[in-house]
Scaffold this active site. Sequence first.
Site, PDB file in Angstrom:
ATOM      1  N   PHE A 415       0.792  -1.317   0.040  1.00 35.01           N
ATOM      2  CA  PHE A 415      -0.013  -0.259   0.411  1.00 35.01           C
ATOM      3  C   PHE A 415       0.554   1.261   0.419  1.00 35.01           C
ATOM      4  O   PHE A 415       1.669   1.176   0.444  1.00 35.01           O
ATOM      5  CB  PHE A 415      -0.979   0.414   1.622  1.00 35.01           C
ATOM      6  CG  PHE A 415      -1.414  -1.129   1.265  1.00 35.01           C
ATOM      7  CD1 PHE A 415      -2.914  -0.993   1.341  1.00 35.01           C
ATOM      8  CD2 PHE A 415      -1.609  -2.116   2.168  1.00 35.01           C
ATOM      9  CE1 PHE A 415      -4.157  -2.017   1.135  1.00 35.01           C
ATOM     10  CE2 PHE A 415      -2.552  -3.344   2.180  1.00 35.01           C
ATOM     11  CZ  PHE A 415      -3.746  -2.800   1.596  1.00 35.01           C
ATOM     12  N   ASP A 416       0.603   2.494  -0.665  1.00 32.25           N
ATOM     13  CA  ASP A 416       1.041   3.343  -0.912  1.00 32.25           C
ATOM     14  C   ASP A 416       0.120   4.148   0.368  1.00 32.25           C
ATOM     15  O   ASP A 416      -0.636   3.621   1.234  1.00 32.25           O
ATOM     16  CB  ASP A 416       0.711   4.378  -2.020  1.00 32.25           C
ATOM     17  CG  ASP A 416       1.248   5.745  -1.537  1.00 32.25           C
ATOM     18  OD1 ASP A 416       2.784   6.572  -1.172  1.00 32.25           O
ATOM     19  OD2 ASP A 416       0.234   6.520  -1.367  1.00 32.25           O
ATOM     20  N   LYS A 417       1.129   4.998   1.357  1.00 35.07           N
ATOM     21  CA  LYS A 417      -0.001   5.403   2.565  1.00 35.07           C
ATOM     22  C   LYS A 417      -0.265   7.352   1.917  1.00 35.07           C
ATOM     23  O   LYS A 417      -1.861   6.405   2.765  1.00 35.07           O
ATOM     24  CB  LYS A 417       1.274   6.245   3.737  1.00 35.07           C
ATOM     25  CG  LYS A 417       0.429   6.380   4.589  1.00 35.07           C
ATOM     26  CD  LYS A 417       1.406   7.379   5.741  1.00 35.07           C
ATOM     27  CE  LYS A 417       2.360   8.302   5.926  1.00 35.07           C
ATOM     28  NZ  LYS A 417       0.902   9.393   5.720  1.00 35.07           N
ATOM     29  N   THR A 418      -0.174   7.613   1.783  1.00 38.80           N
ATOM     30  CA  THR A 418      -1.259   8.981   2.169  1.00 38.80           C
ATOM     31  C   THR A 418      -2.626   8.794   0.518  1.00 38.80           C
ATOM     32  O   THR A 418      -1.926   8.607  -0.615  1.00 38.80           O
ATOM     33  CB  THR A 418      -0.477  10.371   1.303  1.00 38.80           C
ATOM     34  OG1 THR A 418       0.773  10.223   2.530  1.00 38.80           O
ATOM     35  CG2 THR A 418      -0.729  11.202   1.599  1.00 38.80           C
TER      36      THR A 418
END
Length: 716
Positions: A415-418
């Site tokens: 997953f990317d965070k933002t």
Amino acid sequence: MSSHEFNNDSFINNHHHQDNIEHNHDKKLDDCCSDEHDHGSDVCTDDCCSDEHSHDDEVDDCCSDEHDHSGHNHSGGCACCSDEGILSDIGDEEETSKRPYYTIAFGVILLVIAYFIGELNFSYGLLTANTVSIILYVILVLVVGFDTIREGIEGIFNFQVKIELLMTIAVIGAFALNSCAEGALLILLYYISEFLEDLSIDKSKKSISNLVKLSPDTVTILKDGKEEEIEVDKLNIGDIVVVKPGDKIPIDGIIKKGSTSVNQASITGESLAVSKDVGDEVFSSTINEEGYIEVEVSKTADNTVFAKIVELIKDSEEKKAHIDIFVDKFAKYYTPTVVVLAILVACIPTFVFAQPFHTWIYRALCLLVISCPCAVAISTPVSMVSAITAGTNNGIIIKGGEYVEELSNIKAIMFDKTGTLTEGKLKIDNIVPTDGKNRDDILRLACSIEAKSNHPIAKTFNEYANQNRFELYEVEDFKNIPGKGLTGLIDNEKYYVGNKELFNFNEELESDVEGLKPEEGKTLIIIGNSKEILGYITLNDKIRDDTPITLKYLNENNIKTMMITGDNEKTAKLVSDEIGIDKYYANLLPDDKVNIVRDVANEYKDITMVGDGVNDAPSLAMSNVGIAMGMGSDVAIETGDIVLLNDNISKLSYLVGLSKKTMRVVKTNISVAVAVKAILAVVAIFGFIALWEAITLGDVGLTLVVVANALRLANY
């Protein structure tokens, strides 16, 4: 633009999507150049204008020639062997033909009449009851089975052994063995089988067809102060469209007048209405539930979010699952093999063991009928279309059956965070005034100065001021100090809003701000004047409400979860601990993310990347399945193999469950079809089954069971 201290390094780029992003996953809707697409261990090439995406670089259909079923209204072509996909004609205007019903009724009546005449005992010269019966059976075969026989014969000239050829040989053989009634019944049952198969398949695309029809054809525009009705296709960017309460919104645009609530179920799958005001974007096919609004057209009819969704759904069948490609190849060689086996069954007992020729020819014909591969060939495409339909109904666009299959095998999700695990929007978290200062005064000062900026952080303050109905101060001599923050005069006093570096003009103030210690992972905004620090405000990027429970579900299903982010180590650890992710990688540039994804792919083989579809595009391309977040964003729809239209990360749990169930259904269908046919084939060779029983059980019944089982997925 103001330049605040900003811990969420990747926020700005993720927040503002670029319209010209290219993606190696065949993401651009109008690609005319091939893009190499690396899926971990496989490499696919998207051919110019073909959109073909296959890990085997080859797609072999059960039958390659065009298949005309005009006799029984196969609107999309015969599902088990046509080049045209099940979804190829969704949204096309169709007239419901009564011909198949008349043909079936004619065949049944003629079959009954011929049978009873054959039971009579009369003669009129050379014309006997048996002769009349045979003539009626021949008429039935020619009327009902004309297209089937024609297709079978054409296949011979094209050096193809097709399903229709098996039926033609079986019918001719039955007549040659004086089993005319069985031959006629055989062709009638086959016709009914194909017709019922069509009806079943129509159910699998019904909801998508209804979706296509949601967008209105005409629209009311304002022209010279008067309302005028025109076709949607004739709208130009900048036109003002009138949308009244209860109307469908006909085009993508920006509200210029009025406010309302909009049902966006056709785009997001969520029926809960969303409030819309001046400046908000609205989408074609959604429903204006309450107020009168005027919308400025921002996209032409063929470029709306809804239009692109429809095209993606139509194109989704071109990307076949590996198991589907295997079945296609299997069918290509299976049918000729069956013909050869039937010839051996007819000849060896007769010529080698002196068995009755009539008996073994009949058994060989039964074997041909039973071995018809329709049930096997149709099981995968109908299942995949049902899964795509289910996803569409839940606000998820799945761009091909191969992604359903690959997702069922996923071992790790990154997953990317933002904007993915978090909402991607900074929110005011805490307001801390210094001694004797008023909390509301600090907020009002900050909001007044930030209102002059267009920075993403300024947007956070602007939204807060609007929600709380702040009356802002008049700000003069506004300045943006790059890398530090903002300044402005209010009532002839200069105020500062920004990071610590903004206050280094005064040693005493510089010393004061050094002592400010916000919580890790939060952005610090300091407010002060030339003499003192008035207080500070912390901002944070809110974690999505469904993130922790989604990660828990994935972990319970033995799928490793990992976060890759450009944020610093402390921020990444803070978020990781809060959401319960297995592992995280911090301080990453886009190139670093690609390298991490490649390393994880080498370790786990089958991985998924979930991102916002912009900066994460290279990482999405590197994974087996790229899943893009992005309600309404052009880039988000064009990026990723699967798109979560309303940014609801909990849909991942649904997707994983849907993919696993789909593959269970596919494997069950194939296994049952092959097993039943194998058993019936043995029974046929030993003479325990008749021709009409062979097609009823081994073709008609089995095909309908397989299709019905696959259609259950549409309601998942």
